[in-house]
Enzyme design. Structure first.
Site, PDB file in Angstrom:
ATOM      1  N   ALA A  14       0.825  -1.222   0.000  1.00 36.86           N
ATOM      2  CA  ALA A  14       0.000   0.000   0.000  1.00 36.86           C
ATOM      3  C   ALA A  14       0.854   1.265   0.000  1.00 36.86           C
ATOM      4  O   ALA A  14       0.325   2.374  -0.047  1.00 36.86           O
ATOM      5  CB  ALA A  14      -0.920   0.010   1.221  1.00 36.86           C
ATOM      6  N   GLY A  15       2.177   1.094   0.035  1.00 32.87           N
ATOM      7  CA  GLY A  15       3.067   2.248   0.202  1.00 32.87           C
ATOM      8  C   GLY A  15       3.395   2.961  -1.100  1.00 32.87           C
ATOM      9  O   GLY A  15       3.009   2.538  -2.195  1.00 32.87           O
ATOM     10  N   GLN A  16       4.147   4.052  -0.953  1.00 33.87           N
ATOM     11  CA  GLN A  16       4.485   4.913  -2.093  1.00 33.87           C
ATOM     12  C   GLN A  16       5.409   4.223  -3.097  1.00 33.87           C
ATOM     13  O   GLN A  16       5.232   4.364  -4.303  1.00 33.87           O
ATOM     14  CB  GLN A  16       5.150   6.203  -1.588  1.00 33.87           C
ATOM     15  CG  GLN A  16       4.173   7.203  -1.012  1.00 33.87           C
ATOM     16  CD  GLN A  16       3.214   7.728  -2.065  1.00 33.87           C
ATOM     17  OE1 GLN A  16       3.622   8.200  -3.118  1.00 33.87           O
ATOM     18  NE2 GLN A  16       1.925   7.623  -1.801  1.00 33.87           N
ATOM     19  N   ARG A  93      11.756   5.360  10.289  1.00 37.68           N
ATOM     20  CA  ARG A  93      12.233   5.977  11.527  1.00 37.68           C
ATOM     21  C   ARG A  93      11.277   7.101  11.908  1.00 37.68           C
ATOM     22  O   ARG A  93      11.051   8.016  11.126  1.00 37.68           O
ATOM     23  CB  ARG A  93      13.631   6.533  11.290  1.00 37.68           C
ATOM     24  CG  ARG A  93      14.345   6.928  12.569  1.00 37.68           C
ATOM     25  CD  ARG A  93      15.799   7.175  12.233  1.00 37.68           C
ATOM     26  NE  ARG A  93      16.587   7.421  13.409  1.00 37.68           N
ATOM     27  CZ  ARG A  93      17.911   7.435  13.411  1.00 37.68           C
ATOM     28  NH1 ARG A  93      18.560   7.191  12.297  1.00 37.68           N
ATOM     29  NH2 ARG A  93      18.583   7.679  14.511  1.00 37.68           N
ATOM     30  N   ASN A 106      12.748  -3.406  12.851  1.00 30.92           N
ATOM     31  CA  ASN A 106      12.870  -4.052  11.544  1.00 30.92           C
ATOM     32  C   ASN A 106      13.337  -5.495  11.657  1.00 30.92           C
ATOM     33  O   ASN A 106      12.946  -6.342  10.856  1.00 30.92           O
ATOM     34  CB  ASN A 106      13.780  -3.235  10.632  1.00 30.92           C
ATOM     35  CG  ASN A 106      13.019  -2.085   9.996  1.00 30.92           C
ATOM     36  OD1 ASN A 106      12.053  -2.302   9.281  1.00 30.92           O
ATOM     37  ND2 ASN A 106      13.416  -0.863  10.294  1.00 30.92           N
ATOM     38  N   GLY A 131      13.480  -2.049   1.704  1.00 30.91           N
ATOM     39  CA  GLY A 131      13.175  -1.347   2.955  1.00 30.91           C
ATOM     40  C   GLY A 131      14.413  -1.151   3.809  1.00 30.91           C
ATOM     41  O   GLY A 131      15.193  -2.078   4.007  1.00 30.91           O
ATOM     42  N   ASN A 132      14.594   0.055   4.320  1.00 27.68           N
ATOM     43  CA  ASN A 132      15.816   0.393   5.064  1.00 27.68           C
ATOM     44  C   ASN A 132      15.731   0.019   6.541  1.00 27.68           C
ATOM     45  O   ASN A 132      14.660  -0.020   7.092  1.00 27.68           O
ATOM     46  CB  ASN A 132      16.091   1.894   4.924  1.00 27.68           C
ATOM     47  CG  ASN A 132      16.603   2.203   3.530  1.00 27.68           C
ATOM     48  OD1 ASN A 132      17.399   1.449   2.988  1.00 27.68           O
ATOM     49  ND2 ASN A 132      16.135   3.292   2.951  1.00 27.68           N
ATOM     50  N   HIS A 188      23.823   0.695   1.971  1.00 23.18           N
ATOM     51  CA  HIS A 188      22.909   1.686   1.380  1.00 23.18           C
ATOM     52  C   HIS A 188      22.622   2.732   2.457  1.00 23.18           C
ATOM     53  O   HIS A 188      21.640   2.662   3.183  1.00 23.18           O
ATOM     54  CB  HIS A 188      21.617   1.035   0.892  1.00 23.18           C
ATOM     55  CG  HIS A 188      20.607   2.053   0.447  1.00 23.18           C
ATOM     56  ND1 HIS A 188      20.861   2.927  -0.590  1.00 23.18           N
ATOM     57  CD2 HIS A 188      19.379   2.379   0.916  1.00 23.18           C
ATOM     58  CE1 HIS A 188      19.811   3.735  -0.739  1.00 23.18           C
ATOM     59  NE2 HIS A 188      18.905   3.431   0.172  1.00 23.18           N
TER      60      HIS A 188
END
Length: 327
Positions: A14-16, A93, A106, A131-132, A188
């Site tokens: 559902a994210g950007q 964050r 995470n 995902g970070n 990254h």
């Protein structure tokens, strides 16, 4: 004869980033214009309505290659027989959050997802963590999936690679597609090291074309490292379309090959270039026949060693910060 459909799992559906990603996957940009796909979309229970809305839009595009869509909040459903898994969803964050809190939040997510991949995904599944903190999240997923080959787990450094390409093209006045043999080393994060010491543009040595070591150290490296923050500053939102584009580039090249061109992937270290094993570290690779292969035999000068060790240090600290959560 139509090919059998490949199953592509996407988390954070559902994210950007996913919103910029899913339509391109359904259009054949990820696995090829002759490869049907089934999208298996994972997000939290409270996001299921939003995912359904995205799927309504996917339906309304009438993509010929989109053979089916699964919507779920259960990782074991999302990863069932997955050929590709794009782990986009992660805990962002929040204000006042310490890095160690972010790591442990995470660690929980990626432990669950790693275990689910281990149980139900194809044994050849290609996993890309977007995902970070991407390298460490990929490490956690890999460690939680002991029955899958370690080489199946990768982290996305392609956005850093593409950002570096764009800066080098602008500085040298050469077309971005003409630049070859760029490497990005490490995490990254702002510590990663974009390295164009052996890069060429239209066959010419890029270091000679640019010939500005001061620019390299004080402008180029920090610009690439802090580009994400600069985009948030300008746009008020994090880079989503460029991240989705990099994810497509990463997986497409891994599956379909790079024709000898170098790209950057975060992969499990094998001890080469002085980077210890048991870590996911960005290195230059080439891809063919569905496998990546690290570029070997590059000379590492003193400045490069310092930058590579600096980003390694950060990765080791992140790894040590989650080790106790991995059981």
């Amino acid at each position: 004869m139509a090919k059998p459909a490949k199953r592509v799992a996407v988390t954070g559906a559902a994210g950007q980033i996913a919103y910029s990603l899913l339509f391109r996957i359904a259009n054949g940009d990820l696995l090829g214009k002759d490869q049907p796909v089934i999208l298996q979309l994972l997000d939290l229970p409270q996001a299921q309505g939003a995912v359904k809305g995205v799927v309504m839009e996917l339906d309304d595009c009438a993509f010929p290659l989109l053979s089916g869509v699964v919507i779920t909040d259960d990782p074991k459903v999302a990863f069932k027989d997955a050929d590709v898994a794009l782990l986009v969803g992660a805990r962002p964050r929040s204000k006042g959050m310490e890095r160690k809190d972010l790591l442990s939040a995470n660690a929980e997510i990626f432990t669950v997802q790693g275990k689910a991949l281990n149980e139900v995904a194809s044994r050849d599944v290609k996993v890309l963590v977007v995902g970070n903190p991407a390298n460490t999240n990929a490490y956690i997923a890999m460690k939680s999936a002991p029955d899958l080959p370690k080489k199946n787990f990768t982290a996305m450094l392609r956005l850093d690679h593409n950002r570096a390409l764009s800066q080098l093209a602008a500085k040298s006045g050469k077309p971005v597609a003409s630049i070859e043999k760029l490497a990005v080393w490490g995490n990254h994060s702002p510590t990663m090291y974009p390295d164009f010491r052996v890069a060429t543009a239209e066959g010419q040595d890029l270091t000679k074309l640019i010939n500005d070591e001061e620019w390299n150290r004080n402008t180029f490296i920090p610009t690439v490292g802090k580009r994400g923050a600069a985009i948030i500053e300008a746009r008020g939102l994090s880079s989503a379309a460029s991240a989705a584009n990099a994810a497509i580039d990463h997986v497409r090249d891994w599956v379909l090959g790079t024709n000898g061109k170098w790209v950057t992937m975060g992969i499990p270290s094998d001890g080469s270039y002085g980077i210890p094993e048991d870590i996911i570290y960005g290195v230059p690779v080439t891809c063919e026949n569905g496998e990546y292969k690290r570029v070997e035999g590059l000379e590492i000068d003193a400045f490069s060693r310092e930058k590579m060790d600096g980003t390694l240090q950060e990765l080791l600290e992140e790894r040590d910060g989650v080790q106790h959560l991995l059981g």
